[in-house]
Design a protein around this motif. Structure first.
Motif, PDB file in Angstrom:
ATOM      1  N   ARG A 151      -4.464   5.330 -18.077  1.00  0.00           N
ATOM      2  CA  ARG A 151      -5.491   5.894 -18.756  1.00  0.00           C
ATOM      3  C   ARG A 151      -6.731   4.806 -18.871  1.00  0.00           C
ATOM      4  O   ARG A 151      -7.935   5.358 -18.407  1.00  0.00           O
ATOM      5  N   ALA A 152      -6.624   3.698 -19.104  1.00  0.00           N
ATOM      6  CA  ALA A 152      -7.554   2.710 -19.247  1.00  0.00           C
ATOM      7  C   ALA A 152      -8.254   2.420 -18.000  1.00  0.00           C
ATOM      8  O   ALA A 152      -9.542   2.353 -17.811  1.00  0.00           O
ATOM      9  N   LEU A 153      -7.468   2.532 -16.726  1.00  0.00           N
ATOM     10  CA  LEU A 153      -7.834   2.213 -15.679  1.00  0.00           C
ATOM     11  C   LEU A 153      -8.752   3.270 -15.112  1.00  0.00           C
ATOM     12  O   LEU A 153      -9.837   2.878 -14.359  1.00  0.00           O
ATOM     13  N   ILE A 154      -8.282   4.704 -15.225  1.00  0.00           N
ATOM     14  CA  ILE A 154      -8.917   5.672 -14.934  1.00  0.00           C
ATOM     15  C   ILE A 154     -10.416   5.803 -15.600  1.00  0.00           C
ATOM     16  O   ILE A 154     -11.469   5.835 -15.080  1.00  0.00           O
ATOM     17  N   VAL A 155     -10.216   5.601 -16.904  1.00  0.00           N
ATOM     18  CA  VAL A 155     -11.634   5.503 -17.692  1.00  0.00           C
ATOM     19  C   VAL A 155     -12.475   4.337 -17.148  1.00  0.00           C
ATOM     20  O   VAL A 155     -13.845   4.650 -17.052  1.00  0.00           O
ATOM     21  N   THR A 156     -12.022   3.108 -16.903  1.00  0.00           N
ATOM     22  CA  THR A 156     -13.030   1.922 -16.054  1.00  0.00           C
ATOM     23  C   THR A 156     -13.601   2.552 -14.966  1.00  0.00           C
ATOM     24  O   THR A 156     -14.596   2.207 -14.800  1.00  0.00           O
ATOM     25  N   SER A 157     -12.508   2.979 -14.178  1.00  0.00           N
ATOM     26  CA  SER A 157     -12.758   3.197 -12.788  1.00  0.00           C
ATOM     27  C   SER A 157     -14.097   4.262 -12.878  1.00  0.00           C
ATOM     28  O   SER A 157     -14.859   4.508 -12.212  1.00  0.00           O
ATOM     29  N   SER A 158     -13.907   5.314 -13.879  1.00  0.00           N
ATOM     30  CA  SER A 158     -14.815   6.331 -13.889  1.00  0.00           C
ATOM     31  C   SER A 158     -16.333   5.951 -14.492  1.00  0.00           C
ATOM     32  O   SER A 158     -17.422   6.441 -13.689  1.00  0.00           O
ATOM     33  N   ALA A 159     -16.017   4.984 -15.374  1.00  0.00           N
ATOM     34  CA  ALA A 159     -17.317   4.295 -16.068  1.00  0.00           C
ATOM     35  C   ALA A 159     -18.073   3.510 -15.012  1.00  0.00           C
ATOM     36  O   ALA A 159     -19.315   3.642 -14.642  1.00  0.00           O
ATOM     37  N   MET A 187       0.740  -1.313   0.087  1.00  0.00           N
ATOM     38  CA  MET A 187      -0.027  -0.060  -0.039  1.00  0.00           C
ATOM     39  C   MET A 187       0.930   1.317  -0.178  1.00  0.00           C
ATOM     40  O   MET A 187       0.776   2.277  -0.582  1.00  0.00           O
ATOM     41  N   SER A 188       1.735   1.126   0.858  1.00  0.00           N
ATOM     42  CA  SER A 188       2.682   2.332   0.782  1.00  0.00           C
ATOM     43  C   SER A 188       3.220   2.845  -0.418  1.00  0.00           C
ATOM     44  O   SER A 188       3.569   3.704  -0.913  1.00  0.00           O
ATOM     45  N   LYS A 189       3.833   1.665  -1.050  1.00  0.00           N
ATOM     46  CA  LYS A 189       4.523   1.545  -2.427  1.00  0.00           C
ATOM     47  C   LYS A 189       3.482   2.200  -3.328  1.00  0.00           C
ATOM     48  O   LYS A 189       3.786   3.096  -4.320  1.00  0.00           O
ATOM     49  N   GLY A 190       2.462   1.872  -3.179  1.00  0.00           N
ATOM     50  CA  GLY A 190       1.228   2.180  -4.065  1.00  0.00           C
ATOM     51  C   GLY A 190       0.861   3.915  -4.170  1.00  0.00           C
ATOM     52  O   GLY A 190       0.773   4.560  -5.142  1.00  0.00           O
ATOM     53  N   VAL A 191       0.786   4.110  -2.965  1.00  0.00           N
ATOM     54  CA  VAL A 191       0.665   5.650  -2.760  1.00  0.00           C
ATOM     55  C   VAL A 191       1.839   6.460  -2.929  1.00  0.00           C
ATOM     56  O   VAL A 191       1.870   7.450  -3.812  1.00  0.00           O
ATOM     57  N   SER A 212     -10.675  -1.575 -10.479  1.00  0.00           N
ATOM     58  CA  SER A 212     -10.076  -0.621 -11.338  1.00  0.00           C
ATOM     59  C   SER A 212      -9.115  -0.046 -10.456  1.00  0.00           C
ATOM     60  O   SER A 212      -8.014   0.131 -10.500  1.00  0.00           O
ATOM     61  N   LYS A 213      -9.715   0.547  -9.160  1.00  0.00           N
ATOM     62  CA  LYS A 213      -8.676   1.557  -8.206  1.00  0.00           C
ATOM     63  C   LYS A 213      -7.556   0.599  -7.723  1.00  0.00           C
ATOM     64  O   LYS A 213      -6.546   1.072  -7.617  1.00  0.00           O
ATOM     65  N   LEU A 214      -7.963  -0.788  -7.344  1.00  0.00           N
ATOM     66  CA  LEU A 214      -7.027  -1.449  -6.931  1.00  0.00           C
ATOM     67  C   LEU A 214      -5.918  -1.919  -8.097  1.00  0.00           C
ATOM     68  O   LEU A 214      -4.706  -1.950  -7.646  1.00  0.00           O
ATOM     69  N   TRP A 215      -6.394  -2.034  -9.218  1.00  0.00           N
ATOM     70  CA  TRP A 215      -5.443  -2.491 -10.268  1.00  0.00           C
ATOM     71  C   TRP A 215      -4.504  -1.347 -10.414  1.00  0.00           C
ATOM     72  O   TRP A 215      -3.225  -1.544 -10.764  1.00  0.00           O
ATOM     73  N   LEU A 216      -5.119  -0.034 -10.334  1.00  0.00           N
ATOM     74  CA  LEU A 216      -4.375   1.064 -10.758  1.00  0.00           C
ATOM     75  C   LEU A 216      -3.360   1.280  -9.608  1.00  0.00           C
ATOM     76  O   LEU A 216      -2.164   1.531  -9.816  1.00  0.00           O
ATOM     77  N   LEU A 217      -3.724   1.152  -8.380  1.00  0.00           N
ATOM     78  CA  LEU A 217      -2.743   1.012  -7.147  1.00  0.00           C
ATOM     79  C   LEU A 217      -1.588   0.000  -7.347  1.00  0.00           C
ATOM     80  O   LEU A 217      -0.164   0.547  -7.003  1.00  0.00           O
ATOM     81  N   ASP A 218      -1.742  -1.133  -7.989  1.00  0.00           N
ATOM     82  CA  ASP A 218      -1.079  -2.074  -8.270  1.00  0.00           C
ATOM     83  C   ASP A 218       0.066  -1.498  -9.339  1.00  0.00           C
ATOM     84  O   ASP A 218       1.109  -1.527  -9.144  1.00  0.00           O
ATOM     85  N   ARG A 219      -0.424  -0.837 -10.432  1.00  0.00           N
ATOM     86  CA  ARG A 219       0.523  -0.251 -11.588  1.00  0.00           C
ATOM     87  C   ARG A 219       1.128   0.942 -10.771  1.00  0.00           C
ATOM     88  O   ARG A 219       2.432   0.997 -10.931  1.00  0.00           O
ATOM     89  N   MET A 220       0.722   1.483  -9.542  1.00  0.00           N
ATOM     90  CA  MET A 220       1.717   2.672  -8.908  1.00  0.00           C
ATOM     91  C   MET A 220       2.640   2.042  -8.306  1.00  0.00           C
ATOM     92  O   MET A 220       3.777   2.595  -8.129  1.00  0.00           O
TER      93      MET A 220
END
Length: 164
Positions: A107-115, A80-84, A142-150
């Motif tokens: 970008r795809a994860l933000i669009v998916t999360s927004s949808a 979690m800390s690494k994601g933040v 989507s947010k968790l996947w984005l966090l994993d990308r971060m």
């Protein structure tokens, strides 16, 4: 898309001190409660009428307070800390060519999360439980996947800083 993230950072008033505290894994993990709490607060209008506004305001207050409540962590050697930390790096350096290979997925994860958020809001407006839960699930996954990308962004940025 990065402008959207930067806008949310500004709206939240995230200064250096707030980011230091938000890196605490307790802040990150407890922050996952915000969307479900928001959905319940909005849905509660059917149970408690206009008092739901108080519940919604409490969730908004929790959203703002959360990154400020926890002490800076003793260690950032956790997912979690690494994601933040990766989110912070992305906000500061998303245009960096070294991070360009992440842009399409982010970008795809933000669009998916927004949808998903839009579906959730429609579900809340229509009092449609399947729509609400489906939208909430898509948004959170989507947010968790984005966090994993971060985490990946953080790891690459950290590796680039570490002398070999």
């Amino acid at each position: 898309m990065t402008r959207f993230l930067g806008l949310t950072e500004k709206m939240m008033g995230m200064d250096d001190r707030a980011w230091e505290r938000h890196v605490n894994p307790w802040s990150g993990w407890s922050r996952l409660s915000i969307l479900p709490l928001f959905a319940v607060a909005v849905w509660s209008r059917h149970w408690i009428g206009w008092w739901a506004v108080v519940a919604i305001a409490a969730v908004l207050l929790w959203t703002w307070l959360n990154p400020r409540l926890f002490k800076p962590p003793a260690s950032t050697e956790n997912w979690m800390s690494k994601g933040v930390l990766g989110e912070r790096i992305w906000l500061q350096r998303s245009g960096d060519p070294a991070l360009a290979h992440h842009a399409t997925v982010v970008r795809a994860l933000i669009v998916t999360s927004s949808a998903g958020a839009i579906v959730m809001l429609i579900g809340l407006a229509l009092t449609n439980l399947p729509l609400t839960i489906s939208g909430l699930a898509v948004t959170m996954l989507s947010k968790l996947w984005l966090l994993d990308r971060m985490v990946w962004v953080y790891t690459e940025a950290d590796t680039a800083r570490t002398p070999r």
